[in-house]
Design a protein around this motif. Structure first.
Motif, PDB file in Angstrom:
ATOM      1  N   LEU A  31      -4.742   6.589  -6.925  1.00 41.00           N
ATOM      2  CA  LEU A  31      -4.784   7.041  -5.537  1.00 41.00           C
ATOM      3  C   LEU A  31      -3.643   6.439  -4.714  1.00 41.00           C
ATOM      4  CD1 LEU A  31      -8.640   6.953  -4.899  1.00 41.00           C
ATOM      5  CD2 LEU A  31      -7.167   8.995  -4.879  1.00 41.00           C
ATOM      6  N   THR A  32      -3.355   5.164  -4.918  1.00 41.64           N
ATOM      7  CA  THR A  32      -2.274   4.509  -4.180  1.00 41.64           C
ATOM      8  C   THR A  32      -0.927   5.107  -4.580  1.00 41.64           C
ATOM      9  OG1 THR A  32      -3.559   2.466  -4.092  1.00 41.64           O
ATOM     10  CG2 THR A  32      -1.211   2.290  -3.618  1.00 41.64           C
ATOM     11  N   PHE A  33      -0.725   5.318  -5.875  1.00 41.23           N
ATOM     12  CA  PHE A  33       0.516   5.946  -6.339  1.00 41.23           C
ATOM     13  C   PHE A  33       0.657   7.332  -5.733  1.00 41.23           C
ATOM     14  CE2 PHE A  33       2.779   8.803  -9.147  1.00 41.23           C
ATOM     15  CZ  PHE A  33       3.986   8.143  -9.289  1.00 41.23           C
ATOM     16  N   GLN A  34      -0.410   8.121  -5.766  1.00 41.28           N
ATOM     17  CA  GLN A  34      -0.358   9.472  -5.221  1.00 41.28           C
ATOM     18  C   GLN A  34      -0.032   9.441  -3.726  1.00 41.28           C
ATOM     19  OE1 GLN A  34      -4.263  10.759  -6.547  1.00 41.28           O
ATOM     20  NE2 GLN A  34      -3.367  11.974  -8.222  1.00 41.28           N
ATOM     21  N   ASP A  35      -0.624   8.519  -2.993  1.00 42.24           N
ATOM     22  CA  ASP A  35      -0.370   8.395  -1.560  1.00 42.24           C
ATOM     23  C   ASP A  35       1.086   8.007  -1.295  1.00 42.24           C
ATOM     24  OD1 ASP A  35      -1.080   8.288   1.241  1.00 42.24           O
ATOM     25  OD2 ASP A  35      -1.104   6.096   1.052  1.00 42.24           O
ATOM     26  N   ASP A  36       1.583   7.026  -2.010  1.00 45.09           N
ATOM     27  CA  ASP A  36       2.959   6.553  -1.821  1.00 45.09           C
ATOM     28  C   ASP A  36       3.997   7.607  -2.179  1.00 45.09           C
ATOM     29  OD1 ASP A  36       1.967   4.125  -1.001  1.00 45.09           O
ATOM     30  OD2 ASP A  36       2.580   3.031  -2.803  1.00 45.09           O
ATOM     31  N   ASN A  37       3.625   8.546  -3.041  1.00 47.17           N
ATOM     32  CA  ASN A  37       4.573   9.556  -3.498  1.00 47.17           C
ATOM     33  C   ASN A  37       4.274  10.950  -2.956  1.00 47.17           C
ATOM     34  OD1 ASN A  37       6.471   8.217  -5.629  1.00 47.17           O
ATOM     35  ND2 ASN A  37       4.450   7.311  -5.910  1.00 47.17           N
ATOM     36  N   ASP A  38       3.504  11.002  -1.881  1.00 49.07           N
ATOM     37  CA  ASP A  38       3.174  12.260  -1.198  1.00 49.07           C
ATOM     38  C   ASP A  38       2.612  13.319  -2.142  1.00 49.07           C
ATOM     39  OD1 ASP A  38       4.039  11.237   1.294  1.00 49.07           O
ATOM     40  OD2 ASP A  38       6.119  11.737   0.796  1.00 49.07           O
ATOM     41  N   LEU A  39       1.717  12.885  -3.012  1.00 45.28           N
ATOM     42  CA  LEU A  39       1.050  13.797  -3.929  1.00 45.28           C
ATOM     43  C   LEU A  39      -0.375  14.026  -3.467  1.00 45.28           C
ATOM     44  CD1 LEU A  39       2.220  12.086  -7.243  1.00 45.28           C
ATOM     45  CD2 LEU A  39       3.201  14.128  -6.179  1.00 45.28           C
ATOM     46  N   ASN A  40      -0.987  15.094  -3.952  1.00 44.04           N
ATOM     47  CA  ASN A  40      -2.388  15.366  -3.653  1.00 44.04           C
ATOM     48  C   ASN A  40      -3.231  14.196  -4.161  1.00 44.04           C
ATOM     49  OD1 ASN A  40      -4.814  16.663  -3.038  1.00 44.04           O
ATOM     50  ND2 ASN A  40      -4.862  17.694  -5.019  1.00 44.04           N
ATOM     51  N   GLN A  41      -3.996  13.583  -3.285  1.00 44.08           N
ATOM     52  CA  GLN A  41      -4.789  12.405  -3.653  1.00 44.08           C
ATOM     53  C   GLN A  41      -6.146  12.829  -4.209  1.00 44.08           C
ATOM     54  OE1 GLN A  41      -4.860   9.247  -0.721  1.00 44.08           O
ATOM     55  NE2 GLN A  41      -3.016  10.102   0.219  1.00 44.08           N
ATOM     56  N   ASP A  42      -6.154  13.063  -5.512  1.00 48.29           N
ATOM     57  CA  ASP A  42      -7.429  13.411  -6.147  1.00 48.29           C
ATOM     58  C   ASP A  42      -7.911  12.298  -7.073  1.00 48.29           C
ATOM     59  OD1 ASP A  42      -5.696  13.636  -8.290  1.00 48.29           O
ATOM     60  OD2 ASP A  42      -6.033  15.773  -8.608  1.00 48.29           O
ATOM     61  N   GLY A  43      -7.054  11.322  -7.364  1.00 47.37           N
ATOM     62  CA  GLY A  43      -7.442  10.195  -8.209  1.00 47.37           C
ATOM     63  C   GLY A  43      -7.640  10.536  -9.669  1.00 47.37           C
ATOM     64  N   LYS A  44      -7.235  11.736 -10.070  1.00 48.81           N
ATOM     65  CA  LYS A  44      -7.449  12.179 -11.447  1.00 48.81           C
ATOM     66  C   LYS A  44      -6.271  11.803 -12.335  1.00 48.81           C
ATOM     67  CE  LYS A  44     -10.346  16.094 -10.194  1.00 48.81           C
ATOM     68  NZ  LYS A  44     -10.469  17.558 -10.212  1.00 48.81           N
ATOM     69  N   ALA A  45      -6.607  11.387 -13.547  1.00 48.44           N
ATOM     70  CA  ALA A  45      -5.587  11.102 -14.551  1.00 48.44           C
ATOM     71  C   ALA A  45      -5.283  12.407 -15.279  1.00 48.44           C
ATOM     72  CB  ALA A  45      -6.097  10.054 -15.532  1.00 48.44           C
ATOM     73  N   SER A  46      -3.991  12.753 -15.360  1.00 43.40           N
ATOM     74  CA  SER A  46      -3.611  13.998 -16.017  1.00 43.40           C
ATOM     75  C   SER A  46      -2.197  13.863 -16.569  1.00 43.40           C
ATOM     76  CB  SER A  46      -3.664  15.161 -15.019  1.00 43.40           C
ATOM     77  OG  SER A  46      -2.696  14.960 -14.001  1.00 43.40           O
TER      78      SER A  46
END
Length: 95
Positions: A31-46
């Motif tokens: 979630l923190t990585f997604q937030d810092d990189n302006d990605l959709n914050q879904d917390g899913k590993a893919s």
């Protein structure tokens, strides 16, 4: 999961043991990585997330992740065949 944890670790997002399990620390790191990189914050590993992580700069550029070596089964017969091929020059078997 281990790859994602490992890559998040070298980028300063994941703190903990690389255990391959999706737990609260892994979710928080994602979630923190997604937030810092302006990605959709879904917390899913893919796979898509892993690609994004791999494309991002590392906070520890001197650390390179190296896959674990696999054990090879070498028998006496295998070694003898290898030596014989080296001495004779290997030729592809005919069909």
């Amino acid at each position: 999961m281990r790859e994602i944890q490992s890559e998040l670790l070298v980028r300063g997002y994941y703190i903990g043991t690389i255990d391959g399990l999706y737990g609260s620390r892994t979710q928080k790191a994602i979630l923190t990585f997604q937030d810092d990189n302006d990605l959709n914050q879904d917390g899913k590993a893919s796979i898509r997330l892993l690609k994004q992580i791999l494309l991002s700069p590392s906070s520890l550029p001197h650390v390179v992740t190296i896959p674990k070596p696999r054990k090879l089964l070498v028998t006496k017969t295998t070694l003898e065949k290898s030596k014989r091929n080296d001495q004779e020059g290997y030729q592809m078997p005919s069909r």
